[in-house]
Design an enzyme around this catalytic site. Structure first.
Site, mmCIF file in Angstrom:
data_model
loop_
_atom_site.group_PDB
_atom_site.id
_atom_site.type_symbol
_atom_site.label_atom_id
_atom_site.label_comp_id
_atom_site.label_asym_id
_atom_site.label_seq_id
_atom_site.Cartn_x
_atom_site.Cartn_y
_atom_site.Cartn_z
ATOM 1 N N ASP A 93 0.885 -1.404 0.055
ATOM 2 C CA ASP A 93 -0.020 0.023 -0.094
ATOM 3 C C ASP A 93 1.013 1.190 0.134
ATOM 4 O O ASP A 93 0.386 2.361 -0.694
ATOM 5 C CB ASP A 93 -0.976 0.077 1.103
ATOM 6 C CG ASP A 93 -1.880 -1.297 1.068
ATOM 7 O OD1 ASP A 93 -2.073 -1.768 0.005
ATOM 8 O OD2 ASP A 93 -2.577 -1.142 2.267
ATOM 9 N N CYS B 241 26.842 -28.119 11.237
ATOM 10 C CA CYS B 241 26.630 -27.055 11.835
ATOM 11 C C CYS B 241 27.621 -25.767 11.493
ATOM 12 O O CYS B 241 28.841 -26.099 11.257
ATOM 13 C CB CYS B 241 26.957 -27.348 13.308
ATOM 14 S SG CYS B 241 27.047 -25.978 14.519
ATOM 15 N N GLU C 235 4.003 1.771 -1.098
ATOM 16 C CA GLU C 235 4.511 1.818 -2.509
ATOM 17 C C GLU C 235 3.263 2.449 -3.516
ATOM 18 O O GLU C 235 3.844 3.301 -4.120
ATOM 19 C CB GLU C 235 4.946 0.543 -3.086
ATOM 20 C CG GLU C 235 6.178 0.222 -2.408
ATOM 21 C CD GLU C 235 6.773 -1.197 -2.912
ATOM 22 O OE1 GLU C 235 7.958 -1.342 -3.508
ATOM 23 O OE2 GLU C 235 6.179 -2.328 -2.823
ATOM 24 N N ARG D 18 -17.336 -1.659 -4.342
ATOM 25 C CA ARG D 18 -17.250 -0.365 -4.787
ATOM 26 C C ARG D 18 -17.050 -0.394 -6.471
ATOM 27 O O ARG D 18 -17.635 0.629 -6.931
ATOM 28 C CB ARG D 18 -16.277 0.224 -4.107
ATOM 29 C CG ARG D 18 -15.949 1.651 -4.722
ATOM 30 C CD ARG D 18 -14.827 2.323 -4.044
ATOM 31 N NE ARG D 18 -13.492 2.118 -4.332
ATOM 32 C CZ ARG D 18 -12.497 2.783 -3.935
ATOM 33 N NH1 ARG D 18 -12.910 4.021 -3.154
ATOM 34 N NH2 ARG D 18 -11.310 2.601 -4.425
ATOM 35 N N ASP E 181 0.826 4.376 -2.663
ATOM 36 C CA ASP E 181 0.700 5.642 -2.248
ATOM 37 C C ASP E 181 1.891 6.457 -3.005
ATOM 38 O O ASP E 181 1.310 7.630 -3.163
ATOM 39 C CB ASP E 181 0.553 5.713 -0.593
ATOM 40 C CG ASP E 181 -0.715 5.197 -0.263
ATOM 41 O OD1 ASP E 181 -1.602 5.214 -0.768
ATOM 42 O OD2 ASP E 181 -0.838 5.054 1.077
ATOM 43 N N LYS F 287 -9.824 4.421 9.982
ATOM 44 C CA LYS F 287 -9.747 4.038 8.578
ATOM 45 C C LYS F 287 -9.715 2.409 8.465
ATOM 46 O O LYS F 287 -8.464 1.822 8.735
ATOM 47 C CB LYS F 287 -8.723 4.697 7.824
ATOM 48 C CG LYS F 287 -8.887 4.425 6.145
ATOM 49 C CD LYS F 287 -7.915 5.533 5.517
ATOM 50 C CE LYS F 287 -8.166 5.467 3.928
ATOM 51 N NZ LYS F 287 -8.381 3.970 3.184
ATOM 52 N N CYS G 220 22.053 -29.515 16.030
ATOM 53 C CA CYS G 220 23.491 -29.723 16.443
ATOM 54 C C CYS G 220 23.648 -30.566 17.714
ATOM 55 O O CYS G 220 23.358 -29.987 18.655
ATOM 56 C CB CYS G 220 24.268 -28.356 16.341
ATOM 57 S SG CYS G 220 25.980 -28.647 16.695
ATOM 58 N N LEU H 99 -10.771 8.959 -0.996
ATOM 59 C CA LEU H 99 -10.224 9.682 0.117
ATOM 60 C C LEU H 99 -8.903 10.391 -0.118
ATOM 61 O O LEU H 99 -8.120 9.716 -0.779
ATOM 62 C CB LEU H 99 -10.310 9.141 1.727
ATOM 63 C CG LEU H 99 -11.438 8.839 2.353
ATOM 64 C CD1 LEU H 99 -11.140 8.100 3.595
ATOM 65 C CD2 LEU H 99 -12.248 10.151 2.553
HETATM 66 S S1 IVH Z 1 -15.672 7.728 4.223
HETATM 67 C C1 IVH Z 1 -16.445 10.200 0.508
HETATM 68 N N1 IVH Z 1 -14.575 6.289 6.391
HETATM 69 O O1 IVH Z 1 -11.254 4.205 2.574
HETATM 70 C C2 IVH Z 1 -15.546 9.295 1.440
HETATM 71 N N2 IVH Z 1 -14.217 5.615 4.140
HETATM 72 O O2 IVH Z 1 -9.098 5.203 0.872
HETATM 73 C C3 IVH Z 1 -15.942 7.953 1.689
HETATM 74 N N3 IVH Z 1 -12.625 3.671 4.463
HETATM 75 O O3 IVH Z 1 -13.205 4.597 -0.319
HETATM 76 C C4 IVH Z 1 -15.165 7.377 2.473
HETATM 77 N N4 IVH Z 1 -12.780 3.422 6.626
HETATM 78 O O4 IVH Z 1 -13.786 2.448 1.350
HETATM 79 C C5 IVH Z 1 -14.757 6.572 5.113
HETATM 80 N N5 IVH Z 1 -14.059 5.472 8.267
HETATM 81 C C6 IVH Z 1 -14.114 5.579 6.934
HETATM 82 C C7 IVH Z 1 -13.475 4.642 6.177
HETATM 83 C C8 IVH Z 1 -13.404 4.692 4.947
HETATM 84 C C9 IVH Z 1 -12.313 2.906 5.287
HETATM 85 C C10 IVH Z 1 -12.308 3.385 2.911
HETATM 86 C C11 IVH Z 1 -13.428 3.649 1.878
HETATM 87 C C12 IVH Z 1 -12.871 4.886 0.991
HETATM 88 C C13 IVH Z 1 -11.418 4.078 1.113
HETATM 89 C C14 IVH Z 1 -10.692 5.469 0.761
#
Ligand code: IVH
Length: 753
Positions: A63, A465, A65, A165, A67, A144, A484, A113
């Site tokens: 993740d 050994c 990398e 999604r 980012d 998150k 050993c 986000l």
């Molecule tokens: S709000 C419009 N809250 O992170 C914004 N997202 O990297 C919607 N995610 O697509 C996201 N925890 O699937 C929100 N507490 C949280 C979250 C969260 C994980 C995910 C979500 C989003 C992704 C973005």
């Protein structure tokens, strides 16, 4: 690169793709050929990564990398807006839907986000929000969740669809799986305060709880399948199963009376069981027909009231400092949460203000994700070396290109044994995923197979050994570990044993660490662990490690260092340590602090333990046959007994003193303790009896004087009744301890109680 202020990147951010209204300034010069090339490279790399991540649930880069690539692209496009095209990854949220499932169009787009990676960058977001709104509004802090984003639509309280999604507009229809996921309600219930709207679209994260993840991977391995690299992939892989197809397949096989019915049934059962373990946390709202709440936190209350799982870790706060505290708290407690988290999401709580801030094409401006430092990184496996431990076990470990992960630099990680290496499919030279969870030990997850170029080579376990060249062999046939056998003088084992005897769980001699142990052995000051406890100033004077040149005002030659003086003082104390520490220090296989304490409590004397037959040792609560056999074996080896004799000669106390001045009201009594006693652990209760001269036995016999039965006492209580032995409850036990057997007789629990 000149960064003249010609065109500020537009703040409607169809250009500034991260929507941060970055302070990045566009260059006056057009992009160079190199920059164009780099743009192409970045786009290709991000697209591949997204495909692997979203479609195949099997990422090939970490993740962090990803980012970093994304961020570089955003910055490049900010400098050169002419590079931005409609299909640039910065213009979409990532994630596509595969054709394995039917497509569902979300009622409202699911946005992504924007990320920040430091508190300074977060301050930048606070600043922009404040500038836009005039003051900083109340903020909602959330975790998150590192799971799989889903979109759920309820119509008149009934679930209409569950979708992944996908690309944010169109996702995959996984509604068929819902009936096996109890975490996702199929009906919303009205809760009186908040009427269920005619239609509501909620967003959340489905995850595979960490508590079940290890067991799931064990099961995968047992089935001969590849394990999931992390809980997120496990969640995605679990949700994106075509359960309906499996059911059809099974029904068809049944009809044909096919021989595969049993296997298909097993597969289906497993898939259903896995779905049943999925969890959900709702963190957003899409379409909402009906009376809408004014705050996101209030919307959560409503959702919770209707039976949807929301997080009870979310907090509404009024200041920047409180946001920072929330971030710091979960930075520390990242692994105390039931799911993986990769950061904290900060949202403007007021929905009207959210509307005022609006969104870019990719992400809302009213929310920001603060990302914690990565815990999975990639690095090169340079070599696999082996280490010979204090009991002779040969353990392979990975030597890697040093890499920073979760706040520290890692260059080595244990690989446990050759089977583990084979199981993970590691080759020397592989690029590997490396995980470090907080202060937990670093772990090589597995190879990045796609990055192989054919130069990688399989690891072969050495046959001799590396420390003393003795031929290696399993201790017993069928053992996983190889050892050993040169236990006494293999330099590796010796050094590990010396180091171990000084460790905190053993004799706790702080001044005797790795370097000191090594130096004492290398300089020939000690021949083995037997010599350690008898070390005197004269011995240390022969060591360069413990001496230094004399100063001007000191007598000539070399003098002891402060460390040496400290070690001598510590050794003096170490000779007085309780017996259980001595037992641990002897490096008897399987004897750790728990077993050692059990033995010391029961026998109180090393010579008694050495002379006790193995079945008597095994009968001690907390010992058992494996440890007992190991202890008995240990004392049959001559050089082991020599170590004990050297320690004795050095003045080490090999028996715990019974305090003779203390009354021993329970002398001669045998007590059996069973069930749970409020306020007592098994260990403390046992110790209390032993301190008063009593014996604690593991099973009830005619010789048992008292059976102390706590809550949930089982077969031992039955046996006591059958044999007519006196039974005490917690009160009776206290009386026994306080006032002896006669007093306890007053508290017997009648047989038919
Ligand atoms: S709000 C419009 N809250 O992170 C914004 N997202 O990297 C919607 N995610 O697509 C996201 N925890 O699937 C929100 N507490 C949280 C979250 C969260 C994980 C995910 C979500 C989003 C992704 C973005």
């Amino acid at each position: 690169m000149p960064r003249a202020s010609v065109a500020r990147v537009s703040n409607d951010a169809d250009v500034s793709a991260d929507g941060l209204d970055t302070d990045e300034v566009a260059s006056a010069d057009p992009a160079t050929a190199t920059e164009r090339e780099r743009w192409e490279e970045l786009v290709a790399a991000i697209e591949t990564a997204r495909e692997r991540y979203y479609e195949q649930d099997a990422p090939t880069i970490s993740d962090a990398e990803y980012d970093a690539l994304f961020r570089e692209l955003v910055e490049l496009e900010a400098r050169h807006p002419e590079l931005v095209s409609a299909d640039s990854p910065t213009q979409s949220v990532g994630g596509t839907q595969s054709d394995m499932f039917e497509p569902v169009t979300h009622l409202e787009r699911l946005l992504s986000l924007d990320n920040v990676f430091s508190l300074e960058e977060l301050d930048g977001w606070f600043g922009r929000v404040e500038r836009e709104l005039g003051s900083l509004p109340e903020l909602l802090c959330e975790l998150k969740v590192d799971g799989l984003a889903v979109d759920i639509v309820y119509e008149h309280g009934r679930l209409r669809s569950l979708a992944t999604r996908g690309d944010g507009r169109v996702g995959e229809d996984v509604t068929a799986n819902v009936r096996y996921i109890p975490a996702i309600p199929r009906r919303l219930r009205g809760d009186g305060t908040h009427p269920v709207p005619a239609l509501v679209e909620v967003r959340g994260e489905v995850y595979f709880p960490l508590s079940g993840f290890t067991a799931l991977n064990d099961e995968m391995l047992a089935l001969g399948r590849s394990p999931f690299a992390n809980a997120r992939n496990a969640g995605a892989g679990t949700l994106r199963q075509r359960i309906d197809r499996r059911e059809e397949e099974l029904a068809a096989a049944r009809e044909r009376a096919s021989s595969t019915v049993a296997r298909l049934q097993d597969d289906l059962d497993r898939a259903v069981r896995r779905l049943g373990m999925l969890a959900l946390v709702v963190h957003g709202i899409g379409a909402w027909h009906g009376h809408e709440p004014q705050r996101q936190s209030v919307a959560y209350d409503a959702l919770r009231g209707w039976g949807l799982p929301t997080s009870d870790r979310a907090r509404v706060v009024g200041t920047v400092d409180e946001v920072r505290e929330f971030i710091a708290y979960y930075g520390e407690h990242r692994h105390d949460v039931e799911h993986e988290i990769d950061g904290v999401v900060v949202k403007v709580d007021d929905l009207a203000l959210q509307g005022r801030l609006g969104s870019t094409s990719r992400a809302p401006r009213w929310a920001i994700a603060y990302k914690y430092p990565p815990e999975v990184v990639r690095t090169r496996l340079l070599r696999i070396d082996v280490n010979v431990g204090r009991t002779g076990r040969v353990t392979p470990f990975a030597v890697m290109e040093p890499v920073r992960v979760a706040g520290s630099t890692v260059a080595m990680a244990t690989l446990h044994n050759q089977h583990e290496i084979a199981r993970k499919g590691l080759l020397v030279g592989d690029l590997v995923f490396l995980r470090k969870a907080g202060d937990v030990i670093p772990e090589v997850i597995g190879p990045v197979v796609e990055e192989r170029d054919g130069s990688e080579t399989p690891f072969e376990m050495p046959t001799h050994c590396p420390s003393c060249s003795t031929a290696l062999a399993p201790a017993r046939e069928g053992d996983v570990d190889i050892r050993c056998p040169n236990t006494r003088s293999c330099p590796s084992q010796l050094r590990e044993r010396v180091f171990h005897l000084a460790s905190r769980g053993a004799l706790d001699i702080e001044g005797l660490g790795w370097k000191a142990a090594d130096a004492l052995l290398a300089d020939g000051i000690i021949a083995d662990e037997g010599d350690v406890l008898g070390l005197q100033a004269a011995d240390l004077r022969r060591s360069t490690f413990f001496t230094r040149e004399a100063g001007k005002d000191e007598p000539g030659g070399r003098v002891l260092t402060a460390n040496a003086e400290r070690l001598l003082a510590e050794l003096h104390q170490a000779r007085e340590r309780p017996l259980w520490r001595v037992l641990v220090a002897l490096s008897i296989r399987h004897v750790g602090p728990t077993a050692a304490q059990a033995l010391a409590r029961e026998f109180a004397d090393l010579d008694v333990i050495a002379a006790t037959p193995v079945d008597r040792l095994a009968a001690v609560e907390g010992v058992g046959p494996t440890i007992a056999a190991s202890v008995a074996d240990w004392f049959t080896v001559d050089w082991h007994r020599e170590v004990v004799e050297k320690w004795r000669a050095a003045g080490v106390r090999l028996a715990d003193e019974r305090d003779e001045s203390r009354p021993r009201p329970l002398a001669g009594l045998t007590v059996v303790i069973t069930g749970t006693l409020p306020g007592w652990s098994r260990d403390t209760a046992t110790a209390a009896v032993q301190e008063r001269g009593g014996k604690v036995a593991g099973s009830v016999s005619k010789k048992t004087d008292f059976v102390v039965a706590g809550e949930n006492a089982g077969s031992k209580l039955d046996k006591a009744r059958t044999l007519g032995r006196p039974v005490l409850d917690a009160t009776g036990f206290q009386a026994l301890l306080d006032a002896g057997p006669a007093a306890a007789e007053e508290h017997l629990v009648p047989a038919d109680d």
